[in-house]
Scaffold this motif. Sequence first.
Motif, PDB file in Angstrom:
ATOM      1  N   ALA A   1      30.079  43.553  46.227  1.00  0.00           N
ATOM      2  CA  ALA A   1      29.325  42.428  45.667  1.00  0.00           C
ATOM      3  C   ALA A   1      29.750  42.196  44.237  1.00  0.00           C
ATOM      4  O   ALA A   1      30.140  43.121  43.523  1.00  0.00           O
ATOM      5  CB  ALA A   1      27.827  42.688  45.726  1.00  0.00           C
TER       6      ALA A   1
ATOM      7  N   HIS B   1      28.425  39.518  40.947  1.00  0.00           N
ATOM      8  CA  HIS B   1      27.502  38.483  40.474  1.00  0.00           C
ATOM      9  C   HIS B   1      27.867  38.077  39.058  1.00  0.00           C
ATOM     10  O   HIS B   1      28.172  38.946  38.241  1.00  0.00           O
ATOM     11  CB  HIS B   1      26.063  39.023  40.381  1.00  0.00           C
TER      12      HIS B   1
ATOM     13  N   THR C   1      20.290  36.164  41.807  1.00  0.00           N
ATOM     14  CA  THR C   1      20.560  36.865  43.061  1.00  0.00           C
ATOM     15  C   THR C   1      21.196  35.875  44.023  1.00  0.00           C
ATOM     16  O   THR C   1      20.728  34.748  44.153  1.00  0.00           O
ATOM     17  CB  THR C   1      19.250  37.407  43.671  1.00  0.00           C
TER      18      THR C   1
ATOM     19  N   GLU D   1      22.701  35.472  50.057  1.00  0.00           N
ATOM     20  CA  GLU D   1      23.174  36.360  51.121  1.00  0.00           C
ATOM     21  C   GLU D   1      22.881  37.836  50.840  1.00  0.00           C
ATOM     22  O   GLU D   1      22.950  38.667  51.731  1.00  0.00           O
ATOM     23  CB  GLU D   1      24.674  36.145  51.401  1.00  0.00           C
ATOM     24  N   HIS D   2      22.518  38.156  49.597  1.00  0.00           N
ATOM     25  CA  HIS D   2      22.169  39.538  49.258  1.00  0.00           C
ATOM     26  C   HIS D   2      20.668  39.797  49.352  1.00  0.00           C
ATOM     27  O   HIS D   2      20.222  40.906  49.105  1.00  0.00           O
ATOM     28  CB  HIS D   2      22.664  39.880  47.846  1.00  0.00           C
TER      29      HIS D   2
END
Length: 155
Positions: A24, A26, A36, A39-40
């Motif tokens: 992941a 971000h 956020t 999909e997480h």
Amino acid sequence: MGKRVEVRATTACVEVFLAGRRVASHPRASGPRPTTLPEHMPSSHRAHAQWTPSRILEWAAKVGPSTAALAEELMRRRKHPEQGFRACLGLIRLKEKYGPERLERACARALRHRACTYGSVAAILRNKLEAVEPVAEERAALPVHENIRGPDYYH
């Protein structure tokens, strides 16, 4: 979930690694609000992320204008409107138990008395206070007495 990961954070990005493989990434939030990716999020949180203040107010307005005004007040009193969503949804759900007419009258009463909480509306409905007509409070005239000065004394 439940596995040990490594996190690398820079001023612009946060990366998560599982067994040396990036899983992941971000962009880092610049303000106090977290970011956020949908999909997480767990599926239940994804559904909640689709809620907006305008959508909540639209649902409340289907009951009536007082319900919508109370829902708006519930969100306005919070630092972030999203913190008032659950109270608003609980308020709207009261129509299933008590009916939309009673709920609308209870919300109107709560607004009149500035008792703008879910608990106040639930108590009004539980005690059938929405049916009680508001009493017009008349301002009692002061009795005539030599020690009562009246408003002209102070001008």
